[in-house]
Design a protein around this motif. Sequence first.
Motif, PDB file in Angstrom:
ATOM      1  N   ALA A   1       0.830  -1.205   0.000  1.00  0.00           N
ATOM      2  CA  ALA A   1       0.000   0.000   0.000  1.00  0.00           C
ATOM      3  C   ALA A   1       0.866   1.256   0.000  1.00  0.00           C
ATOM      4  O   ALA A   1       0.623   2.213  -0.755  1.00  0.00           O
ATOM      5  N   LEU A   2       1.915   1.249   0.833  1.00  0.00           N
ATOM      6  CA  LEU A   2       2.790   2.411   0.950  1.00  0.00           C
ATOM      7  C   LEU A   2       3.512   2.678  -0.370  1.00  0.00           C
ATOM      8  O   LEU A   2       3.662   3.844  -0.786  1.00  0.00           O
ATOM      9  N   ARG A   3       3.967   1.617  -1.030  1.00  0.00           N
ATOM     10  CA  ARG A   3       4.663   1.794  -2.321  1.00  0.00           C
ATOM     11  C   ARG A   3       3.753   2.491  -3.326  1.00  0.00           C
ATOM     12  O   ARG A   3       4.188   3.395  -4.054  1.00  0.00           O
ATOM     13  N   ARG A   4       2.501   2.094  -3.345  1.00  0.00           N
ATOM     14  CA  ARG A   4       1.562   2.670  -4.320  1.00  0.00           C
ATOM     15  C   ARG A   4       1.146   4.083  -3.937  1.00  0.00           C
ATOM     16  O   ARG A   4       0.872   4.919  -4.801  1.00  0.00           O
ATOM     17  N   GLU A   5       1.128   4.374  -2.638  1.00  0.00           N
ATOM     18  CA  GLU A   5       0.794   5.723  -2.184  1.00  0.00           C
ATOM     19  C   GLU A   5       1.914   6.717  -2.470  1.00  0.00           C
ATOM     20  O   GLU A   5       1.651   7.880  -2.825  1.00  0.00           O
ATOM     21  N   LEU A   6       3.166   6.265  -2.315  1.00  0.00           N
ATOM     22  CA  LEU A   6       4.295   7.194  -2.389  1.00  0.00           C
ATOM     23  C   LEU A   6       4.930   7.280  -3.771  1.00  0.00           C
ATOM     24  O   LEU A   6       5.696   8.216  -4.026  1.00  0.00           O
ATOM     25  N   ALA A   7       4.640   6.328  -4.647  1.00  0.00           N
ATOM     26  CA  ALA A   7       5.253   6.351  -5.979  1.00  0.00           C
ATOM     27  C   ALA A   7       5.046   7.683  -6.701  1.00  0.00           C
ATOM     28  O   ALA A   7       5.994   8.219  -7.302  1.00  0.00           O
ATOM     29  N   PRO A   8       3.846   8.280  -6.649  1.00  0.00           N
ATOM     30  CA  PRO A   8       3.678   9.561  -7.344  1.00  0.00           C
ATOM     31  C   PRO A   8       4.498  10.697  -6.740  1.00  0.00           C
ATOM     32  O   PRO A   8       4.666  11.748  -7.373  1.00  0.00           O
ATOM     33  N   HIS A   9       5.021  10.489  -5.520  1.00  0.00           N
ATOM     34  CA  HIS A   9       5.746  11.549  -4.820  1.00  0.00           C
ATOM     35  C   HIS A   9       7.256  11.295  -4.771  1.00  0.00           C
ATOM     36  O   HIS A   9       7.977  12.005  -4.073  1.00  0.00           O
ATOM     37  N   GLY A  10       7.699  10.279  -5.497  1.00  0.00           N
ATOM     38  CA  GLY A  10       9.135  10.070  -5.649  1.00  0.00           C
ATOM     39  C   GLY A  10       9.816   9.255  -4.583  1.00  0.00           C
ATOM     40  O   GLY A  10      11.038   9.098  -4.615  1.00  0.00           O
ATOM     41  N   VAL A  11       9.081   8.720  -3.614  1.00  0.00           N
ATOM     42  CA  VAL A  11       9.673   7.868  -2.576  1.00  0.00           C
ATOM     43  C   VAL A  11       9.387   6.412  -2.932  1.00  0.00           C
ATOM     44  O   VAL A  11       8.232   6.032  -3.126  1.00  0.00           O
ATOM     45  N   GLN A  12      10.446   5.629  -3.035  1.00  0.00           N
ATOM     46  CA  GLN A  12      10.297   4.223  -3.390  1.00  0.00           C
ATOM     47  C   GLN A  12      10.266   3.357  -2.129  1.00  0.00           C
ATOM     48  O   GLN A  12      10.934   3.663  -1.140  1.00  0.00           O
ATOM     49  N   VAL A  13       9.492   2.279  -2.190  1.00  0.00           N
ATOM     50  CA  VAL A  13       9.369   1.337  -1.076  1.00  0.00           C
ATOM     51  C   VAL A  13       9.766  -0.042  -1.580  1.00  0.00           C
ATOM     52  O   VAL A  13       9.219  -0.531  -2.573  1.00  0.00           O
ATOM     53  N   VAL A  14      10.721  -0.653  -0.892  1.00  0.00           N
ATOM     54  CA  VAL A  14      11.260  -1.950  -1.282  1.00  0.00           C
ATOM     55  C   VAL A  14      11.131  -2.910  -0.103  1.00  0.00           C
ATOM     56  O   VAL A  14      11.357  -2.523   1.044  1.00  0.00           O
ATOM     57  N   VAL A  15      10.781  -4.152  -0.394  1.00  0.00           N
ATOM     58  CA  VAL A  15      10.707  -5.202   0.619  1.00  0.00           C
ATOM     59  C   VAL A  15      11.860  -6.172   0.411  1.00  0.00           C
ATOM     60  O   VAL A  15      12.139  -6.583  -0.722  1.00  0.00           O
ATOM     61  N   VAL A  16      12.528  -6.534   1.487  1.00  0.00           N
ATOM     62  CA  VAL A  16      13.580  -7.555   1.447  1.00  0.00           C
ATOM     63  C   VAL A  16      13.110  -8.743   2.272  1.00  0.00           C
ATOM     64  O   VAL A  16      12.682  -8.576   3.423  1.00  0.00           O
ATOM     65  N   GLU A  17      13.204  -9.936   1.686  1.00  0.00           N
ATOM     66  CA  GLU A  17      12.691 -11.159   2.310  1.00  0.00           C
ATOM     67  C   GLU A  17      13.845 -12.147   2.549  1.00  0.00           C
ATOM     68  O   GLU A  17      14.177 -12.944   1.679  1.00  0.00           O
ATOM     69  N   PRO A  18      14.472 -12.085   3.730  1.00  0.00           N
ATOM     70  CA  PRO A  18      15.545 -13.036   4.024  1.00  0.00           C
ATOM     71  C   PRO A  18      14.993 -14.440   4.283  1.00  0.00           C
ATOM     72  O   PRO A  18      13.906 -14.617   4.832  1.00  0.00           O
ATOM     73  N   GLY A  19      15.792 -15.437   3.884  1.00  0.00           N
ATOM     74  CA  GLY A  19      15.571 -16.800   4.338  1.00  0.00           C
ATOM     75  C   GLY A  19      16.446 -17.030   5.555  1.00  0.00           C
ATOM     76  O   GLY A  19      16.495 -16.221   6.471  1.00  0.00           O
ATOM     77  N   GLY A  20      17.177 -18.121   5.551  1.00  0.00           N
ATOM     78  CA  GLY A  20      18.078 -18.383   6.658  1.00  0.00           C
ATOM     79  C   GLY A  20      19.275 -17.442   6.637  1.00  0.00           C
ATOM     80  O   GLY A  20      19.980 -17.353   5.646  1.00  0.00           O
ATOM     81  N   VAL A  21      19.471 -16.728   7.735  1.00  0.00           N
ATOM     82  CA  VAL A  21      20.636 -15.850   7.899  1.00  0.00           C
ATOM     83  C   VAL A  21      21.227 -16.138   9.268  1.00  0.00           C
ATOM     84  O   VAL A  21      20.500 -16.198  10.265  1.00  0.00           O
ATOM     85  N   ARG A  22      22.534 -16.301   9.322  1.00  0.00           N
ATOM     86  CA  ARG A  22      23.199 -16.683  10.567  1.00  0.00           C
ATOM     87  C   ARG A  22      23.354 -15.457  11.465  1.00  0.00           C
ATOM     88  O   ARG A  22      24.325 -14.704  11.360  1.00  0.00           O
ATOM     89  N   THR A  23      22.377 -15.252  12.341  1.00  0.00           N
ATOM     90  CA  THR A  23      22.398 -14.142  13.289  1.00  0.00           C
ATOM     91  C   THR A  23      22.007 -14.654  14.667  1.00  0.00           C
ATOM     92  O   THR A  23      21.597 -15.809  14.838  1.00  0.00           O
ATOM     93  N   GLU A  24      22.069 -13.751  15.653  1.00  0.00           N
ATOM     94  CA  GLU A  24      21.727 -14.103  17.026  1.00  0.00           C
ATOM     95  C   GLU A  24      20.219 -14.270  17.234  1.00  0.00           C
ATOM     96  O   GLU A  24      19.785 -14.780  18.257  1.00  0.00           O
ATOM     97  N   MET A  25      19.403 -13.830  16.261  1.00  0.00           N
ATOM     98  CA  MET A  25      17.952 -13.882  16.446  1.00  0.00           C
ATOM     99  C   MET A  25      17.473 -15.318  16.654  1.00  0.00           C
ATOM    100  O   MET A  25      16.549 -15.565  17.438  1.00  0.00           O
ATOM    101  N   ASN A  26      18.091 -16.288  15.973  1.00  0.00           N
ATOM    102  CA  ASN A  26      17.639 -17.666  16.119  1.00  0.00           C
ATOM    103  C   ASN A  26      17.831 -18.159  17.548  1.00  0.00           C
ATOM    104  O   ASN A  26      16.966 -18.842  18.102  1.00  0.00           O
ATOM    105  N   GLU A  27      18.980 -17.811  18.161  1.00  0.00           N
ATOM    106  CA  GLU A  27      19.219 -18.245  19.541  1.00  0.00           C
ATOM    107  C   GLU A  27      18.203 -17.619  20.488  1.00  0.00           C
ATOM    108  O   GLU A  27      17.684 -18.286  21.388  1.00  0.00           O
ATOM    109  N   ARG A  28      17.916 -16.336  20.285  1.00  0.00           N
ATOM    110  CA  ARG A  28      16.921 -15.685  21.139  1.00  0.00           C
ATOM    111  C   ARG A  28      15.546 -16.291  20.918  1.00  0.00           C
ATOM    112  O   ARG A  28      14.771 -16.497  21.862  1.00  0.00           O
TER     113      ARG A  28
END
Length: 284
Positions: A158-185
């Motif tokens: 929704a945000l991407r479509r709202e802001l596109a006419p105003h020059g602000v781009q919205v990008v989504v990044v979808e990680p799979g497995g990443v070796r970080t501390e989040m898994n331990e927590r």
Amino acid sequence: MTTSHEIAIVSGASTGMGAATARELARRGLHVLAGVRREQDGDAIRAAGIEPVILDITEPDQIAALAARIGDRPLRALVNNAGVAVNAPVETLPMTEWRRLFEVNLFGHIAMTQALLPALLRARGRIVNISSVGGRIAMPAYGAYAGSKFAFEAVSDALRRELAPHGVQVVVVEPGGVRTEMNERGAATAGRLAADMTGEQRSRYGDLMRAVVSHADAFTRAGRTADFAAQVIARAATVRNPRTRYTIGRDAALMTRLARILPDRALDRLTAANLRPHFPRPAV
């Protein structure tokens, strides 16, 4: 704060992907305001081009202070990265945990975006929202986490479509497995929540929870490094013509593709097959 460099903000920069992304954006010449929860985390990440700021995205006063710090300067990029992982069956997860997870994984990012949008509009900047493969497919015991990420994906669209006419781009990044501390927590939280189940609930979900924790551990250990993830995120934040979505890792690319094309029952069988090797073996 320097005025000779473009400014980027990264939330959740104490460790993992957030810290690596702050370093990568600074390496690319941006002045990064790196949101951390504690002073010692800020001391650990402080470096040339990286200015730590105390930031809990569920605290309106801290968000307002960050927006005031930006003032009338343009903001080149906002990387909404902060997040928490919680795994438990829908039946057993207390409502306080549901609300806490959504406050961090969804509402906090919306509050950050609202507060910093004027600066992003001045720069015709970019918002990079860090979702997950869990934003496209929900494994058992991932109802709350995946629910927050599914919602974050919808808000991003929704945000991407709202802001596109105003020059602000919205990008989504979808990680799979990443070796970080989040898994331990996340594993520690899952253990605590499993211990709080009733006897009847444990009989229903005990083996499932052990399988979910084992699967998450294997998934993470086989995943990409935080530095690799940071390169993808930094590219999404700085490339001239970004895609609307980026995945991190072949697992994420495959699962998000399958989620688009497979019927629900086929996805049910696929998720069950992924978990099956991680269930405890019956006693002989």
